[in-house]
Structures are given as C-alpha cells and as structure tokens.
Design an enzyme around this catalytic site. Sequence first.
Site, PDB file in Angstrom:
ATOM      1  CG  ASN A   1      -1.730   1.230   1.406  1.00  0.00           C
ATOM      2  OD1 ASN A   1      -1.756   2.079   0.514  1.00  0.00           O
ATOM      3  ND2 ASN A   1      -2.401   1.364   2.536  1.00  0.00           N
ATOM      4  CD1 TRP A   2       3.390   1.075  -3.064  1.00  0.00           C
ATOM      5  CD2 TRP A   2       3.425   2.401  -4.872  1.00  0.00           C
ATOM      6  NE1 TRP A   2       4.083   0.420  -4.063  1.00  0.00           N
ATOM      7  CE2 TRP A   2       4.121   1.210  -5.182  1.00  0.00           C
ATOM      8  CE3 TRP A   2       3.309   3.388  -5.863  1.00  0.00           C
ATOM      9  CZ2 TRP A   2       4.704   0.985  -6.439  1.00  0.00           C
ATOM     10  CZ3 TRP A   2       3.877   3.160  -7.119  1.00  0.00           C
ATOM     11  CH2 TRP A   2       4.570   1.971  -7.388  1.00  0.00           C
ATOM     12  CE  LYS A   3      -0.206   3.046   4.844  1.00  0.00           C
ATOM     13  NZ  LYS A   3      -0.108   3.098   6.299  1.00  0.00           N
TER      14      LYS A   3
ATOM     15  CG  HIS B   1      -5.870   1.800   5.248  1.00  0.00           C
ATOM     16  ND1 HIS B   1      -5.443   2.701   6.186  1.00  0.00           N
ATOM     17  CD2 HIS B   1      -4.846   0.930   5.068  1.00  0.00           C
ATOM     18  CE1 HIS B   1      -4.209   2.392   6.552  1.00  0.00           C
ATOM     19  NE2 HIS B   1      -3.821   1.318   5.887  1.00  0.00           N
TER      20      HIS B   1
ATOM     21  CD  GLU C   1      -2.986   5.301   6.850  1.00  0.00           C
ATOM     22  OE1 GLU C   1      -2.942   5.390   5.615  1.00  0.00           O
ATOM     23  OE2 GLU C   1      -2.085   4.751   7.526  1.00  0.00           O
TER      24      GLU C   1
ATOM     25  CD  GLU D   1      -3.448  -2.507   7.207  1.00  0.00           C
ATOM     26  OE1 GLU D   1      -2.357  -2.737   6.690  1.00  0.00           O
ATOM     27  OE2 GLU D   1      -4.071  -1.453   7.032  1.00  0.00           O
TER      28      GLU D   1
ATOM     29  N   GLY E   1       2.676   2.117  10.887  1.00  0.00           N
ATOM     30  CA  GLY E   1       3.648   3.198  10.790  1.00  0.00           C
ATOM     31  C   GLY E   1       4.319   3.540  12.107  1.00  0.00           C
TER      32      GLY E   1
ATOM     33  CB  SER F   1       5.361  -1.958  12.072  1.00  0.00           C
ATOM     34  OG  SER F   1       4.996  -0.608  12.303  1.00  0.00           O
TER      35      SER F   1
ATOM     36  N   GLY G   1       2.906  -1.181   4.274  1.00  0.00           N
ATOM     37  CA  GLY G   1       2.963   0.252   3.997  1.00  0.00           C
ATOM     38  C   GLY G   1       4.385   0.687   3.707  1.00  0.00           C
ATOM     39  N   GLY G   2       5.044   1.232   4.712  1.00  0.00           N
ATOM     40  CA  GLY G   2       6.382   1.810   4.534  1.00  0.00           C
ATOM     41  C   GLY G   2       7.368   0.907   3.799  1.00  0.00           C
TER      42      GLY G   2
HETATM   43  P1  13P Z   1       3.071   0.231   7.712  1.00  0.00           P
HETATM   44  O1  13P Z   1       3.586  -1.051   7.098  1.00  0.00           O
HETATM   45  O2  13P Z   1       3.811   1.444   7.241  1.00  0.00           O
HETATM   46  O3  13P Z   1       2.969   0.123   9.190  1.00  0.00           O
HETATM   47  O4  13P Z   1       1.574   0.432   7.162  1.00  0.00           O
HETATM   48  C1  13P Z   1       0.694  -0.624   7.197  1.00  0.00           C
HETATM   49  C2  13P Z   1      -0.525  -0.252   6.440  1.00  0.00           C
HETATM   50  O5  13P Z   1      -1.273   0.626   6.840  1.00  0.00           O
HETATM   51  C3  13P Z   1      -0.788  -0.949   5.172  1.00  0.00           C
HETATM   52  O6  13P Z   1      -2.061  -0.678   4.706  1.00  0.00           O
END
Ligand code: 13P
Length: 251
Positions: free
Chosen positions: A9-11, A96, A98, A167, A173, A213, A234-235
């Site tokens: 997920n590149w966000k 998600h 967010e 999640e 994050g 994470s 994510g990251g």
């Molecule tokens: P991180 O891997 O950066 O913690 O993010 C997870 C995430 O929200 C994937 O959708």
Amino acid sequence: MRKNIVAGNWKMNKTLQEGIALAKELDGALASEKQNCDVIICTPFIHLASVTPLVNPVKIGVGAENCADKESGAYTGEVSAAMVASTGAKYVILGHSERRAYYHETVEILDAKVKLALTHGLTPIFCIGEVLEEREANKQNEVVATQLASVFSLSKEDFSKIVLAYEPVWAIGTGKTASPAQAQEIHAFIRSLVAEKYGKEVADDCSILYGGSCKPSNAKELFANPDVDGGLIGGAALSVADFKGIIDAFN
Ligand code: 13P
C-alpha cells in the site's frame, strides 16, 4: 486453497515518475524468480494507468487504495470503481483505518464501495483493526467483529471474492508490530467468524493478511502462523529491497 499474498500500500507517496521507477524495479527484481505468494501493489489513482502495463500481470497485480461510493456522475474529485477497473487494476483497498479515521468512511459508505468494487470485477482488500485504547481495554475481538459484520451483508459467492486484512491501528507506521502470537490469535478469531457466517469452506479459502510495521525481519515469523496468509505492507513497500525481503519470507 487460500492464497498467500503480499500486498503493498503505497499510500500518498511517490510522484508518478517515482512510482513508475519503483514498479519497474520491482518487476525486474521478481522477473527471474519463482514466487510462493501473489504480489500486489496498490498505488495512488494517478499511477494506475501507467503502472499496470509496465508490470508482468502474472507476477504482480495492481490495485487502487480507494474508490468512490457512487457509480458515476456529479461527484467532483472522486474516482469510480469502473474507472479503476478500466486501467487494468484488479484490486482495491477498502476500509483502511486512515480512510475511516481521516475521511470519515462509515459502514454505509464502505458497504457501497465494496459492492461497487465487486460489480466492476475488482477484488476488495477489506481492512479491519482496533486502535490502541481498544486493544488496551481488551476489546479487539469486539471491534473486528463489528467491522467485519459490515461485509457480512455480501452473498457467500461475493464474500468468497474478497481478501481481508487485519491491521491493528497501533502497529501502523509506528514500528510496533503485533507479536506473531497476537496476530495468530486474532486472525484465527476472524476466520472463526467467517466460518460461522459462511461455513468452513469459505473460511478456509479466505486470505487474511496482517498489516502494521511488517518488515523483512519480522515477516517470516508472522507469516509462519497458520491463519496469517501474508501481509499488507505500507512503509516497507516503498523500497524494492524491503518489499522483496517480505515476499521472500514465503520462500
Ligand atoms: P506500515 O507497514 O507502514 O505500518 O503500514 C501498514 C498499512 O497501513 C498498510 O495498509
């Protein structure tokens, strides 16, 4: 048989040029290797049409990070499920944390999005997970059960098409990861809810990804659990070395 999946997920990261470079680099890195899991990259909307033709569809599926809750029309700034599908993308992340927290996506909105995604042939990657206070109050099961109930209006056939992602919001994050035991416990609980609603066969076939994470150093231990079928990353999806390190956890 359920699939093992590593999805990125590149966000809201990467310009178009950077995104193209990342997708090309990943495609190159996976070209000569046999993968033991499906690999998906979910990118910002504007990257989709450029990225889908660049990657080998046998190796990498492409998805969006969201879609509209309306079919089409006067909804300035929105991108419909049909538009996402028209780029060649096959997946869409929905629910998600967010989006739920910052864009106030309600159960009703998510219900509409999931149904439109399915109508247009996209596979929703539907996210659920508790916040820290809920975990501290030992309410995580209650929270995920309520969130999951919003996709339990789907028919058995439609539910069988979706992917779930657990999640925990406190792990996103933050560098704090759920322990393999915590992940297994709640993934098994989620699968038991699916079994209660749709039967054992649907539950056994449902891929449940862990997100929060996840990195090359903890992926193997997390994915070794019987009910953890991969990760939503994510990251670590923003670097080919890290993302490939997580994919390799299945090798
Ligand atoms: P991180 O891997 O950066 O913690 O993010 C997870 C995430 O929200 C994937 O959708």
